[in-house]
Motif scaffolding. Structure first.
Motif, PDB file in Angstrom:
ATOM      1  N   THR A 153       4.887 -26.818  10.094  1.00  0.00           N
ATOM      2  CA  THR A 153       5.479 -25.723  10.871  1.00  0.00           C
ATOM      3  C   THR A 153       6.412 -24.889  10.009  1.00  0.00           C
ATOM      4  N   SER A 154       7.203 -25.565   9.210  1.00  0.00           N
ATOM      5  CA  SER A 154       8.122 -24.870   8.314  1.00  0.00           C
ATOM      6  C   SER A 154       7.357 -24.041   7.286  1.00  0.00           C
ATOM      7  N   GLY A 155       6.252 -24.591   6.765  1.00  0.00           N
ATOM      8  CA  GLY A 155       5.436 -23.862   5.799  1.00  0.00           C
ATOM      9  C   GLY A 155       4.820 -22.613   6.405  1.00  0.00           C
ATOM     10  N   TRP A 156       4.286 -22.746   7.622  1.00  0.00           N
ATOM     11  CA  TRP A 156       3.702 -21.589   8.296  1.00  0.00           C
ATOM     12  C   TRP A 156       4.756 -20.530   8.593  1.00  0.00           C
ATOM     13  N   ARG A 157       5.908 -20.946   9.079  1.00  0.00           N
ATOM     14  CA  ARG A 157       6.971 -20.000   9.419  1.00  0.00           C
ATOM     15  C   ARG A 157       7.465 -19.257   8.183  1.00  0.00           C
ATOM     16  N   THR A 158       7.627 -19.983   7.083  1.00  0.00           N
ATOM     17  CA  THR A 158       8.106 -19.352   5.853  1.00  0.00           C
ATOM     18  C   THR A 158       7.068 -18.380   5.297  1.00  0.00           C
ATOM     19  N   THR A 159       5.782 -18.790   5.313  1.00  0.00           N
ATOM     20  CA  THR A 159       4.722 -17.901   4.826  1.00  0.00           C
ATOM     21  C   THR A 159       4.648 -16.635   5.668  1.00  0.00           C
ATOM     22  N   TRP A 160       4.789 -16.784   6.967  1.00  0.00           N
ATOM     23  CA  TRP A 160       4.737 -15.619   7.863  1.00  0.00           C
ATOM     24  C   TRP A 160       5.908 -14.670   7.612  1.00  0.00           C
ATOM     25  N   GLU A 161       7.100 -15.216   7.489  1.00  0.00           N
ATOM     26  CA  GLU A 161       8.288 -14.382   7.273  1.00  0.00           C
ATOM     27  C   GLU A 161       8.215 -13.641   5.943  1.00  0.00           C
ATOM     28  N   LEU A 162       7.804 -14.347   4.886  1.00  0.00           N
ATOM     29  CA  LEU A 162       7.695 -13.708   3.584  1.00  0.00           C
ATOM     30  C   LEU A 162       6.506 -12.754   3.518  1.00  0.00           C
ATOM     31  N   GLY A 163       5.429 -13.116   4.209  1.00  0.00           N
ATOM     32  CA  GLY A 163       4.255 -12.257   4.216  1.00  0.00           C
ATOM     33  C   GLY A 163       4.535 -10.894   4.818  1.00  0.00           C
ATOM     34  N   LYS A 164       5.380 -10.859   5.845  1.00  0.00           N
ATOM     35  CA  LYS A 164       5.741  -9.589   6.477  1.00  0.00           C
ATOM     36  C   LYS A 164       6.496  -8.685   5.509  1.00  0.00           C
ATOM     37  N   ILE A 165       7.108  -9.286   4.498  1.00  0.00           N
ATOM     38  CA  ILE A 165       7.834  -8.507   3.487  1.00  0.00           C
ATOM     39  C   ILE A 165       6.921  -8.164   2.319  1.00  0.00           C
ATOM     40  N   ILE A 166       6.232  -9.180   1.809  1.00  0.00           N
ATOM     41  CA  ILE A 166       5.487  -9.030   0.559  1.00  0.00           C
ATOM     42  C   ILE A 166       4.260  -8.132   0.721  1.00  0.00           C
ATOM     43  N   PHE A 167       3.521  -8.279   1.820  1.00  0.00           N
ATOM     44  CA  PHE A 167       2.271  -7.520   1.962  1.00  0.00           C
ATOM     45  C   PHE A 167       2.505  -6.011   1.943  1.00  0.00           C
ATOM     46  N   PRO A 168       3.380  -5.467   2.804  1.00  0.00           N
ATOM     47  CA  PRO A 168       3.557  -4.005   2.780  1.00  0.00           C
ATOM     48  C   PRO A 168       4.183  -3.493   1.492  1.00  0.00           C
ATOM     49  N   VAL A 169       5.116  -4.264   0.915  1.00  0.00           N
ATOM     50  CA  VAL A 169       5.751  -3.820  -0.326  1.00  0.00           C
ATOM     51  C   VAL A 169       4.736  -3.787  -1.460  1.00  0.00           C
ATOM     52  N   THR A 170       3.960  -4.864  -1.602  1.00  0.00           N
ATOM     53  CA  THR A 170       2.953  -4.920  -2.663  1.00  0.00           C
ATOM     54  C   THR A 170       1.904  -3.836  -2.482  1.00  0.00           C
ATOM     55  N   LEU A 171       1.478  -3.622  -1.247  1.00  0.00           N
ATOM     56  CA  LEU A 171       0.481  -2.588  -0.969  1.00  0.00           C
ATOM     57  C   LEU A 171       1.009  -1.205  -1.344  1.00  0.00           C
ATOM     58  N   ALA A 172       2.248  -0.916  -0.936  1.00  0.00           N
ATOM     59  CA  ALA A 172       2.826   0.403  -1.205  1.00  0.00           C
ATOM     60  C   ALA A 172       3.001   0.653  -2.694  1.00  0.00           C
ATOM     61  N   ILE A 173       3.538  -0.337  -3.403  1.00  0.00           N
ATOM     62  CA  ILE A 173       3.779  -0.157  -4.840  1.00  0.00           C
ATOM     63  C   ILE A 173       2.470  -0.076  -5.606  1.00  0.00           C
ATOM     64  N   SER A 174       1.475  -0.858  -5.189  1.00  0.00           N
ATOM     65  CA  SER A 174       0.167  -0.807  -5.855  1.00  0.00           C
ATOM     66  C   SER A 174      -0.462   0.574  -5.708  1.00  0.00           C
ATOM     67  N   LEU A 175      -0.274   1.197  -4.571  1.00  0.00           N
ATOM     68  CA  LEU A 175      -0.778   2.556  -4.367  1.00  0.00           C
ATOM     69  C   LEU A 175       0.025   3.564  -5.179  1.00  0.00           C
ATOM     70  N   LEU A 176       1.351   3.371  -5.240  1.00  0.00           N
ATOM     71  CA  LEU A 176       2.215   4.302  -5.973  1.00  0.00           C
ATOM     72  C   LEU A 176       1.925   4.309  -7.468  1.00  0.00           C
ATOM     73  N   GLN A 177       1.384   3.195  -7.976  1.00  0.00           N
ATOM     74  CA  GLN A 177       1.052   3.130  -9.401  1.00  0.00           C
ATOM     75  C   GLN A 177       0.049   4.208  -9.797  1.00  0.00           C
ATOM     76  N   HIS A 178      -0.714   4.696  -8.846  1.00  0.00           N
ATOM     77  CA  HIS A 178      -1.754   5.682  -9.133  1.00  0.00           C
ATOM     78  C   HIS A 178      -1.372   7.069  -8.635  1.00  0.00           C
ATOM     79  N   THR A 179      -0.086   7.297  -8.446  1.00  0.00           N
ATOM     80  CA  THR A 179       0.426   8.602  -8.037  1.00  0.00           C
ATOM     81  C   THR A 179       1.435   9.083  -9.076  1.00  0.00           C
ATOM     82  N   PRO A 180       1.875  10.345  -9.007  1.00  0.00           N
ATOM     83  CA  PRO A 180       2.877  10.864  -9.948  1.00  0.00           C
ATOM     84  C   PRO A 180       4.261  10.244  -9.776  1.00  0.00           C
ATOM     85  N   VAL A 181       4.465   9.424  -8.739  1.00  0.00           N
ATOM     86  CA  VAL A 181       5.792   8.873  -8.468  1.00  0.00           C
ATOM     87  C   VAL A 181       6.285   8.014  -9.630  1.00  0.00           C
TER      88      VAL A 181
END
Length: 318
Positions: free
Chosen positions: A11-39
């Motif tokens: 339960t602790s493993g699932w809860r921790t993965t879920w909490e961190l996933g909500k942070i890591i997924f959108p941040v990683t997705l956004a930065i990975s896209l920004l790598q291919h822009t003039p930003v």
């Protein structure tokens, strides 16, 4: 020996993965896209003038930007494409060891009640200050850096559909890798809790915590952060923060210490492919973290220390 509550660990493993996933997924997705822009290029151009003060060429801003926005792996991939001296590679490595993956790791810090802006500011200040000191104090390291073990990827995606696909794959892979590490980690922590190994380890850590002005009960947080980092060790840090009810001062000091020095095994060995001596890199992180913590504890005494210092004159005057 007490029976291990495996269900609680899962339960602790699932809860921790879920909490961190909500942070890591959108941040990683956004930065990975920004790598291919003039930003990214825009950020590099802004940082280029400041690079010379730290003995670095303008293009060294690329791994620094990628490392701070994304992670150390992206930064090292960028370093491998640059022609740098040994000294310049070491400076970049030291900066990245203090300041990397800022958005994700600072978000973890915010979950335990510590200002993300404060953590980011302190880590970036340590990175810049350390680079400046190394540049002006180290006379040498002018030979060209020789990279080994890891080769940079040359292929570049074509078209936004391919870029978006790679970004989604990168973000999803990050969550999968996180889960693979978090679940056995939390199961192991649960085992250590039920067998009271963490309590024993906390007792061993007490003599090291008190001289640094940190609450002795926080030894498990420090151990988890040092071994697993702010992201992978987030489960330990968040759970301990909730269970132990630390003061804002104690939590802030512990988080800032770990901000400067965490995941000492992984974050040190990851720089080996760059061909630099990683032992000085590790020692710099540890020494700076200790000195910074001592200064913060000195200027921000605990409530108990403040109460004793206020009472001292009264007790002496009879």
């Amino acid at each position: 020996m007490k029976r291990v509550d495996w269900r609680k660990g899962l339960t602790s493993g699932w809860r921790t993965t879920w909490e961190l996933g909500k942070i890591i997924f959108p941040v990683t997705l956004a930065i990975s896209l920004l790598q291919h822009t003039p930003v990214i290029d825009w950020l590099v151009r802004i940082l280029t003038p400041a690079m010379s003060w730290m003995g670095l060429p303008g293009e060294a801003a690329i791994p620094l930007v990628l490392g701070n926005l994304l992670n150390l792996y992206a930064a090292i991939g960028a370093i491998l494409t640059l022609d740098l001296t040994v000294k310049q590679v070491f400076i970049v490595a030291v900066m990245l060891s203090f300041s990397h993956n800022l958005f994700v790791e600072s978000a973890v810090c915010r979950r335990v009640g510590v200002s993300a802006g404060l953590v980011m500011g302190v880590r970036m200040a340590l990175a810049v200050l350390s680079a400046f000191m190394i540049h002006w104090l180290w006379q040498g390291g002018e030979a060209a850096a020789q990279y080994g073990l890891v080769a940079p990827r040359e292929a570049q995606p074509e078209g936004w559909m391919e870029i978006a696909g790679i970004a989604l794959q990168t973000a999803a892979t990050g969550i999968l890798q996180l889960a693979i590490i978090i679940f056995p980690l939390m199961m192991g922590i649960q085992m250590m809790k039920d067998w009271r190994w963490l309590d024993r380890f906390a007792e061993w850590m007490v003599p090291l915590m008190r001289p640094l002005g940190m609450e002795a009960r926080g030894s498990i947080i420090i151990a988890g952060g040092l071994l697993f980092g702010l992201t992978m060790g987030a489960g330990v840090i968040i759970e301990q923060a909730k269970e132990k009810g630390f003061t804002k001062r104690d939590m802030t000091i512990m988080v800032l210490f770990l901000g400067a020095c965490h995941a000492v095994v992984e974050d040190t060995l990851i720089f080996v492919p760059l061909g630099i001596d990683v032992l000085p890199l590790l020692l710099i992180r540890i020494i700076v973290a200790i000195l910074m913590t001592l200064c913060i504890a000195w200027f921000w005494p605990s409530a108990e220390q403040g109460h004793m210092s206020n009472r001292a004159p009264q007790e002496g005057s009879v």
